[in-house]
Design an enzyme around this catalytic site. Structure first.
Site, PDB file in Angstrom:
ATOM      1  CG  HIS A   1      12.050  -9.565 -13.725  1.00 29.41           C
ATOM      2  ND1 HIS A   1      12.350  -8.815 -12.617  1.00 29.41           N
ATOM      3  CD2 HIS A   1      10.784  -9.225 -14.054  1.00 29.41           C
ATOM      4  CE1 HIS A   1      11.321  -8.069 -12.294  1.00 29.41           C
ATOM      5  NE2 HIS A   1      10.357  -8.294 -13.156  1.00 29.41           N
TER       6      HIS A   1
ATOM      7  CG  ASP B   1      14.518  -7.811 -10.582  1.00 31.84           C
ATOM      8  OD1 ASP B   1      13.339  -8.169 -10.391  1.00 31.84           O
ATOM      9  OD2 ASP B   1      15.214  -8.244 -11.516  1.00 31.84           O
ATOM     10  CG  HIS B   2       9.156  -8.081  -7.897  1.00 32.46           C
ATOM     11  ND1 HIS B   2       9.022  -7.342  -9.050  1.00 32.46           N
ATOM     12  CD2 HIS B   2       8.510  -9.246  -8.122  1.00 32.46           C
ATOM     13  CE1 HIS B   2       8.315  -8.026  -9.920  1.00 32.46           C
ATOM     14  NE2 HIS B   2       7.980  -9.188  -9.394  1.00 32.46           N
TER      15      HIS B   2
END
Length: 535
Positions: A271, A208-209
């Site tokens: 996120h 998850d960036h």
């Protein structure tokens, strides 16, 4: 002789006894490895992965014993692939380092073919053996699945059948999987099951960036490393928490994907739930990856899934119509390419959730995310309870504003704290004061795509910032009842907010009816704030 108060004073309050500043340790390069990128011709590789590798090398975090093997359908040669990489680095926002670029080009190779067919995996195996011999990479392989979600399980299965997952003789094999990890609870469970047939959980890195952002990584250090904040990080002192992830862009060229996903699936189970879990978790026993993720999973399991009636009261969905964003006209979502003219897909979501445990009982967590909003920002706002007003009744002070702690995650990374202070003058008047810092001012800037830390952690075997299978399923358990109600009752008022606004009217009402408002100050007209209620 020292007086008693001097003898009892801790030694570290004396300048002579303060520890010397820590010397910065040189970066420790990742171990030797080959990074295999499935989907190497795609947008993710161009915009994020290649620039991230460049930045890691420039920062001294990639060893000389490193190489890249790109795999995709296009019939490129090694030289074609290197030309694309060179162009990708030239197009990136950050100034490049010619030496680093040349270093990466010399270690980049390509293999074209259909990754759904078993035959290409034998070719991959052969190329990896050749790269091991040339670059001394020791049989360590990092497979990055920058492919469509439908291919996650088949690619992992083919890797297993080709013997490319087995770990022996001290080498490691790891697989990085992009979101979305399933589209609902059933599909997430099925994907977890299929992957677990081939990979150990320790080999699976669900990326998850958002967690590559410095402020996100700093949440734990900020919470647990500061005696000022940890004692007040609970329901006794905190009134509510807001998490906002807003974007000014629309869906760009992703209409086909986005209309099947929507804002809820696209942003919330990954996120936003990662941000909630880091904000609300209990102190882990250590910073070991599983110790941290154990506490994150507990938070997700403690979030109360909504009943159908609560879905109607505590959730809001929206879809943008035509409007103006940052001075530019934006067409309606239903007019975007590859979007049906009667689409019921949401581009905005607002939720009110509760974490049902001792620390957070009755503290609401407000989440919102959307497209075509006025500002691009991701923030976590901790609003503290107001102090009693009794002391100020006979003064010009009309109200006490709450203290707010805001963690700015993007685009500007930093932390700010607002509190009241007396304004200069003979009368007692209060004004808000902001104390803030951002990483660029205090620590300087380093080129970053958000993927550098995550790729480095994959190579070093640190899974702290990656979702575990139980975390994924816990997130979908919360989202599933909302999906069910929204599917049974399609929205009839779409589009219900103009591009460039802060979403539909109901999003403001969600917080106003509890006597609160969104941190940016958006309210429903002049609607008075109601007494606070749980719903």
């Amino acid at each position: 002789m020292l007086e008693a108060r001097d003898r009892d004073r801790p030694a570290d309050t004396d300048d002579r006894h303060r520890p010397a500043p820590m010397l910065e340790q040189p970066p420790r390069p990742a171990p030797p490895s080959v990074m295999v990128i499935f989907g190497a011709s795609g947008d993710l590789t161009r915009r994020k992965l290649v620039p991230a590798l460049h930045n890691l090398r420039r920062g001294g975090l990639l060893p000389d014993e490193f190489a890249v093997l790109g795999v995709a359908r296009q019939p490129f040669t090694d030289d074609d692939f290197r030309k694309r990489i060179s162009e990708q680095l030239a197009d990136s926002n950050e100034p490049g380092d010619p030496a680093c670029r040349e270093w990466i080009l010399q270690r980049s190779f390509y293999l074209g073919g259909d990754i759904e067919q078993p035959g290409i995996y034998e070719q991959i195996k052969k190329r990896l053996a050749e790269m091991d011999a040339e670059f001394k990479t020791g049989g360590n392989y990092l497979y990055y699945l920058a492919v469509a979600p439908a291919l996650f399980a088949p690619v992992v299965q083919h890797l297993g059948e080709a013997g490319l997952i087995e770990q022996a003789d001290g080498h490691w094999r790891r697989v990085v999987i992009e979101k979305p990890f399933g589209v609902d609870l059933a599909s997430a469970r099925a994907l977890n099951h299929d992957i677990a047939q081939v990979l150990a959980e320790s080999q699976t890195y669900r990326i998850d960036h958002y967690l590559g952002k410095e402020t996100v990584q700093n949440i734990l250090a900020f919470r647990f490393g500061n005696g000022v904040f940890e004692p007040i990080w609970n329901r006794r002192y905190i009134d509510h928490v807001q998490i906002t992830a807003s974007e000014t862009v629309g869906i760009e060229q992703r209409g086909g994907y986005y209309d099947k996903s929507g804002a809820l699936r696209d942003m919330v189970p990954n996120h936003l739930f990662q941000l909630i879990s880091l904000t609300a978790m209990e102190p882990p026993s250590s910073f070991d990856a599983n110790a941290v993720r154990d506490e994150q999973a507990k938070v997700l399991r403690a979030i109360e899934p909504c009943t159908p009636e609560e879905v109607l009261r505590r959730t809001v969905r929206g879809q943008y119509g035509a409007g103006v964003v940052n001075g530019e006209n934006r067409k309606a979502y239903r007019s975007e390419d590859n979007v049906p003219p009667d689409s019921h897909t949401e581009t905005f979501v607002a939720l009110k959730l509760y974490v049902d445990n001792w620390r957070w009982a009755d503290v609401p967590f407000y989440l919102r995310t959307g497209k075509a909003l006025p500002k691009r920002e991701t923030t976590i706002t901790i609003q503290f309870k107001r102090p009693p007003f009794l002391l100020f009744r006979d003064t010009p002070v009309e109200q006490l504003d709450p203290n707010r702690l805001v963690l700015h995650i993007q685009p500007d990374e930093g932390i700010s704290l607002s509190f009241g202070a007396k304004l200069p003058g003979p009368q007692l008047r209060l004004g808000n004061v902001d104390m803030s810092f951002d990483y660029a001012d205090y620590f300087g800037t380093a080129p970053s795509t958000g993927y550098e830390r995550l790729l480095y952690d994959c190579m070093t075997g640190d899974a702290t910032l990656f979702q575990r299978s139980d975390m994924v399923e816990a997130g979908w358990t919360i989202v599933e009842p909302i999906l069910d109600v929204w599917k049974a009752l399609p929205a009839r008022d779409f589009p219900n907010y103009a591009a460039g606004s802060w979403g539909p009217r109901e999003a403001s009402e969600l917080v106003v009816r509890s006597g609160r408002q969104w941190f940016d100050g958006t309210v429903v007209g002049d609607t008075p704030l109601h007494p606070k209620t749980r719903d």
